[in-house]
Design an enzyme around this catalytic site. Structure first.
Site, PDB file in Angstrom:
ATOM      1  N   ASP A  18       0.917  -1.457  -0.122  1.00  0.00           N
ATOM      2  CA  ASP A  18       0.320   0.173  -0.327  1.00  0.00           C
ATOM      3  C   ASP A  18       0.970   1.322  -0.364  1.00  0.00           C
ATOM      4  O   ASP A  18       1.865   1.057   0.336  1.00  0.00           O
ATOM      5  CB  ASP A  18      -0.713   0.266   0.964  1.00  0.00           C
ATOM      6  N   SER A  19       0.054   2.650  -0.645  1.00  0.00           N
ATOM      7  CA  SER A  19       0.822   3.757   0.032  1.00  0.00           C
ATOM      8  C   SER A  19       1.499   3.432   1.600  1.00  0.00           C
ATOM      9  O   SER A  19       2.135   4.450   1.072  1.00  0.00           O
ATOM     10  CB  SER A  19       0.133   4.533  -1.252  1.00  0.00           C
ATOM     11  N   GLY A  51      -2.815   9.080  -4.205  1.00  0.00           N
ATOM     12  CA  GLY A  51      -3.956   9.991  -5.088  1.00  0.00           C
ATOM     13  C   GLY A  51      -3.437  10.608  -5.239  1.00  0.00           C
ATOM     14  O   GLY A  51      -4.912  11.334  -6.045  1.00  0.00           O
ATOM     15  N   CYS A  81      -4.272  -1.325  -2.192  1.00  0.00           N
ATOM     16  CA  CYS A  81      -4.870   0.279  -2.268  1.00  0.00           C
ATOM     17  C   CYS A  81      -5.369   1.119  -3.612  1.00  0.00           C
ATOM     18  O   CYS A  81      -4.765  -0.056  -4.684  1.00  0.00           O
ATOM     19  CB  CYS A  81      -2.841   0.968  -2.730  1.00  0.00           C
ATOM     20  N   ASN A  82      -6.191   1.099  -3.604  1.00  0.00           N
ATOM     21  CA  ASN A  82      -6.881   1.796  -4.851  1.00  0.00           C
ATOM     22  C   ASN A  82      -6.902   2.381  -5.979  1.00  0.00           C
ATOM     23  O   ASN A  82      -6.706   2.353  -6.902  1.00  0.00           O
ATOM     24  CB  ASN A  82      -8.475   2.887  -3.954  1.00  0.00           C
ATOM     25  N   THR A  83      -5.725   3.414  -4.994  1.00  0.00           N
ATOM     26  CA  THR A  83      -5.248   4.072  -6.020  1.00  0.00           C
ATOM     27  C   THR A  83      -4.080   2.918  -7.274  1.00  0.00           C
ATOM     28  O   THR A  83      -4.310   3.869  -8.494  1.00  0.00           O
ATOM     29  CB  THR A  83      -3.832   5.155  -5.833  1.00  0.00           C
ATOM     30  N   GLU A 160      -4.181   8.940   8.373  1.00  0.00           N
ATOM     31  CA  GLU A 160      -2.401   8.744   9.191  1.00  0.00           C
ATOM     32  C   GLU A 160      -2.157   9.590  10.371  1.00  0.00           C
ATOM     33  O   GLU A 160      -0.957   9.450  11.505  1.00  0.00           O
ATOM     34  CB  GLU A 160      -1.245   8.884   8.625  1.00  0.00           C
ATOM     35  N   CYS A 192     -11.025   3.479  -0.562  1.00  0.00           N
ATOM     36  CA  CYS A 192      -9.448   4.205   0.003  1.00  0.00           C
ATOM     37  C   CYS A 192      -8.604   2.933   1.084  1.00  0.00           C
ATOM     38  O   CYS A 192     -10.379   2.511   1.973  1.00  0.00           O
ATOM     39  CB  CYS A 192      -8.943   5.935   0.441  1.00  0.00           C
ATOM     40  N   HIS A 194      -7.996   3.491   3.729  1.00  0.00           N
ATOM     41  CA  HIS A 194      -7.658   4.098   5.023  1.00  0.00           C
ATOM     42  C   HIS A 194      -8.929   4.084   5.823  1.00  0.00           C
ATOM     43  O   HIS A 194      -9.128   4.395   6.596  1.00  0.00           O
ATOM     44  CB  HIS A 194      -7.233   5.280   4.735  1.00  0.00           C
TER      45      HIS A 194
END
Length: 279
Positions: A18-19, A51, A81-83, A160, A192, A194
Site C-alpha cells: 500500500d502507499s 492519490g 491500495c485503490n489508487t 495517518e 480507499c 484508509h
C-alpha cells in the site's frame, strides 16, 4: 490471467503493499480469515499519498514494490491500495507470473450485489476517482446503475495522524458526504483502504439506510477463494516464534509500528525501513 504460470509454493508468504498504513486494513482481514498464511507487508510511507500523483509515477512505484516483494518468493501479491489498483494493475498483470489481486473489483462486485435503488456512491482519493475504474467495473456488471464519485483527499492525512475519532474528522466527513446523501445513494464504497478506519464516523453521517462496502474485507474473501481454486492455500500452521507477519516501510518505521499496533492486535514488534528506490 492464470495461464502459463509456474505453481508457487503454497506455504510461501502473501505479498501485500500500500502507499502507507491503509493497506493494513486488508492485511488485518487476511489475518482474520486465513490464520495459516504468512504475510510480507510493504508500506510506502516515504512517498504517501499516491492519490495526488500521476499514473506514470504510481505505476513506477508499484513496479519497484513488486520487485521488492518478489525477493521473498511470495506466492501472490495483493495491491492493497485503490489508487495503485486503478492505475498500475494492468501493467503489473502483464509482467508478473504469479496471481495478483487488487481491491477495486471485489468492492465493485459487492456494491452491485447489495444496491437496491441503483445509486452507488464511491469515496476515494482524487486519482482513484479520476481513473473512473469503479465506474468501469460497476458498469460491466450492471449498466443500469448510477455511480456518484467523490474525492475525499483529507481523509488519508487525518487517518495517518491518528484522528480516527475527532471532531475535525466528523466535520470534514460531513462536508464531503452531504451531496451524496442529498442524491439518495443507498450504497457507499469506501474506495480507499484508509477509510475503514473511520467507518463508524462515515456510517453515522450517511445513516443506517446506506450500506457501506469495505473493499478490504471483500478483497480478503476473494483472495481466499482464488488461493483455494489455485491450490495455493497455506496448510502449515505457523510454528511458535516463527516470523509469520513481516513489515517493511520506505520511511518512518517507528511511527508505522505505533499505528499498526493500534489497529492490528497481533503485537507488531518492528518494521524495517528499506530504500525502495534500489528496486
Amino acid at each position: 490471467m492464470e495461464m502459463n504460470r509456474k505453481q508457487p509454493d503454497k506455504n510461501a508468504p502473501i505479498g501485500v503493499f500500500d502507499s502507507g498504513v491503509g493497506g493494513l486494513t486488508v492485511a488485518r482481514e487476511i489475518m482474520r480469515q486465513m490464520p495459516n498464511e504468512k504475510i510480507i507487508y510493504f508500506g510506502d510511507t516515504a512517498r504517501v499519498p499516491y492519490g495526488s500523483k500521476s499514473q506514470e509515477t504510481i505505476t513506477r512505484y508499484s513496479e519497484q514494490i513488486v520487485r521488492f516483494l518478489r525477493t521473498f518468493q511470495v506466492k501472490t501479491i495483493v495491491v492493497a491500495c485503490n489508487t495503485a489498483s486503478a492505475y498500475a494493475m494492468d501493467t503489473l498483470e502483464k509482467h508478473i507470473d504469479i496471481p495478483i489481486i487488487g481491491v477495486i473489483r471485489p468492492g465493485a462486485r459487492v456494491a452491485v450485489e447489495v444496491t437496491r435503488n441503483g445509486r452507488i456512491g464511491v469515496i476515494a482519493t482524487e486519482a482513484t476517482i479520476a481513473s473512473q475504474m469503479y465506474t468501469k467495473y460497476i458498469k460491466e456488471l450492471n449498466k443500469d446503475v448510477t455511480i456518484y464519485g467523490k474525492a475525499c483527499p483529507l481523509f488519508v492525512p487525518l487517518v495517518e495522524e491518528g484522528l480516527l475519532q475527532d471532531p475535525v474528522t466528523d466535520e470534514i466527513a460531513r462536508r464531503y458526504l452531504t451531496e451524496l446523501i442529498d442524491i439518495d445513494i443507498d450504497t457507499l464504497i469506501l474506495g480507499c483502504t484508509h477509510y475503514p478506519l473511520i467507518r463508524s464516523t462515515l456510517g453515522r453521517i450517511v445513516g443506517e439506510k446506506v450500506r457501506l462496502v469495505n473493499p478490504a474485507y471483500e478483497t480478503a474473501l476473494e483472495l481466499k477463494e482464488m488461493l483455494g481454486r489455485l491450490d495455493l492455500l497455506g496448510d502449515e500452521p505457523p510454528g511458535l516464534g516463527s516470523n509469520q507477519y513481516r513489515f517493511y516501510v520506505s520511511d518512518m518505521a517507528e511511527k508505522f509500528v505505533r499505528f499498526a499496533n493500534s489497529i492490528i492486535k497481533y503485537g507488531i514488534l518492528s518494521a524495517k525501513a528499506v530504500n525502495i528506490e534500489d528496486y
